[in-house]
Motif scaffolding. Structure first.
Motif, PDB file in Angstrom:
ATOM      1  N   UNK A 231       0.826  -1.209   0.000  1.00  0.00           N
ATOM      2  CA  UNK A 231       0.000   0.000   0.000  1.00  0.00           C
ATOM      3  C   UNK A 231       0.863   1.263   0.000  1.00  0.00           C
ATOM      4  N   UNK A 232       1.939   1.244   0.776  1.00  0.00           N
ATOM      5  CA  UNK A 232       2.829   2.403   0.816  1.00  0.00           C
ATOM      6  C   UNK A 232       3.563   2.567  -0.510  1.00  0.00           C
ATOM      7  N   UNK A 233       3.905   1.459  -1.148  1.00  0.00           N
ATOM      8  CA  UNK A 233       4.545   1.530  -2.461  1.00  0.00           C
ATOM      9  C   UNK A 233       3.604   2.159  -3.490  1.00  0.00           C
TER      10      UNK A 233
ATOM     11  N   UNK B  88       2.015   6.590  -6.875  1.00  0.00           N
ATOM     12  CA  UNK B  88       0.992   7.519  -7.369  1.00  0.00           C
ATOM     13  C   UNK B  88       1.408   8.967  -7.152  1.00  0.00           C
ATOM     14  N   UNK B  89       2.103   9.238  -6.047  1.00  0.00           N
ATOM     15  CA  UNK B  89       2.561  10.606  -5.792  1.00  0.00           C
ATOM     16  C   UNK B  89       3.662  11.011  -6.752  1.00  0.00           C
ATOM     17  N   UNK B  90       4.443  10.043  -7.218  1.00  0.00           N
ATOM     18  CA  UNK B  90       5.506  10.335  -8.189  1.00  0.00           C
ATOM     19  C   UNK B  90       4.914  10.571  -9.579  1.00  0.00           C
ATOM     20  N   UNK B  91       3.862   9.791  -9.907  1.00  0.00           N
ATOM     21  CA  UNK B  91       3.234   9.925 -11.228  1.00  0.00           C
ATOM     22  C   UNK B  91       2.447  11.222 -11.331  1.00  0.00           C
ATOM     23  N   UNK B  92       1.685  11.542 -10.273  1.00  0.00           N
ATOM     24  CA  UNK B  92       0.874  12.767 -10.285  1.00  0.00           C
ATOM     25  C   UNK B  92       1.169  13.591  -9.036  1.00  0.00           C
ATOM     26  N   UNK B  93       2.331  14.256  -8.988  1.00  0.00           N
ATOM     27  CA  UNK B  93       2.714  15.025  -7.801  1.00  0.00           C
ATOM     28  C   UNK B  93       1.770  16.175  -7.488  1.00  0.00           C
TER      29      UNK B  93
END
Length: 322
Positions: A303-305, A310-315
């Motif tokens: 889940x953390x991965x 997702x935060x890297x793809x859509x910061x």
């Protein structure tokens, strides 16, 4: 044997795996992929645990220690091995060989004790859940981790420092690294006492923790079988990764240190050559597999991965959620 009848060695020659260039190229590609996966996987595991507040619990604190050990445990052998695959003379100084022995032995023993500590943590969490926050409070976790590191250093490094060894020619080791069980074969003196010390250390750091882990899982299984089926699967899932890691690491290490390959004084060349292949598993393969096993079998880590991915793809979207 008498020391004055032998020529003292100033360096060590590692025979490695093969002298065939084509085979060494394949081995180089194989081992460099393993090393990259090991370093990146364990480093990523440490970062995930440090930045994710949900993972700030004792189990992941010990897992963070395990990943830290695996990075340096693998690094104690693989960089030198990768260089030697393209070297005609695989020479290592006695000082460098001794340092490699100390580092690999220290980290290997630390991992053995840490895996036992992780089993204890799971046992308390499952068998005594109400008392878990009190027993495994952070001050206790820090003390237990420090005890594991100190105990490993005291057991593995101190005896080697108190028993300095004089190496004699021929100075060839049928191995890809300076491992203690292979290096003592170069001793100018009788190695009976050295083998006895290695056996005692292996008994303390391998057999005793392994038996302790077995006892903890007997307690875990007996308690899990008493709870509901839904909660039972969740309890077992937290232990699956640890069981796989323990089996892989302890099995190969015990084959090496308690099997025929450990009897170097008998000059069993067949088992001597097999020893280096066995050590590949616990020294190189296991440090690579540990983060993979824990990430694939652990719901919290996955889940953390996903959150980090997702935060890297859509910061921008991630920032808007704050």
């Amino acid at each position: 044997m008498e020391t004055h009848n032998k020529t003292l060695a100033t360096e060590v020659i590692l025979l490695g795996f093969s002298d065939n260039r084509q085979i060494n190229i394949v081995l180089f590609l194989f081992f460099i992929i393993i090393y990259l996966v090991t370093v990146v996987g364990n480093f990523l595991m440490i970062i995930i645990i440090l930045i994710s507040s949900q993972l700030h619990v004792p189990m992941y604190f010990f897992l963070c220690n395990l990943s830290f050990i695996d990075i340096f445990y693998s690094s104690s052998a693989l960089p030198k091995l990768l260089v030697d695959l393209f070297s005609k003379e695989r020479i290592m100084s006695l000082v460098g060989c001794g340092i490699q022995v100390y580092i690999s032995t220290f980290l290997g023993d630390t991992e053995c004790l840490l895996l036992a500590l992780m089993a204890y943590d799971r046992c308390i969490a499952i068998c005594y859940p109400l008392y878990y926050p009190m027993i495994m409070r952070w001050t206790m976790c820090y003390r237990l981790a420090a005890f594991v590191w100190f105990m490993s250093f005291f057991i593995s490094v101190v005896p080697s420092l108190l028993m300095p060894m004089k190496a004699c020619n021929p100075n060839r080791i049928n191995h890809f690294m300076c491992e203690i069980i292979a290096v003592i074969k170069l001793s100018c003196d009788n190695i009976y006492l050295n083998e006895l010390v290695i056996f005692c250390v292996s008994f303390i750091t391998l057999l005793l923790p392994f038996f302790f882990i077995i006892i903890t899982y007997i307690c875990i299984i007996s308690n899990v079988l008493k709870i509901k089926s839904v909660e039972r699967s969740k309890a077992f899932s937290t232990c699956t990764s640890h069981i796989i890691v323990v089996v892989l690491f302890y099995w190969t290490a015990m084959v090496m240190y308690f099997g025929p390959s450990s009897q170097y004084s008998t000059n069993q060349e067949k088992y001597i050559s097999q020893g280096k292949y066995i050590s590949v598993f616990y020294n190189i393969i296991c440090p690579m597999l540990n983060p993979i096993i824990y990430s694939l079998n652990n719901k919290d880590v996955k889940e953390q991965l996903k959150k980090i991915g997702s935060s890297c793809i859509s910061p921008n979207e991630h920032l808007n959620t704050w």
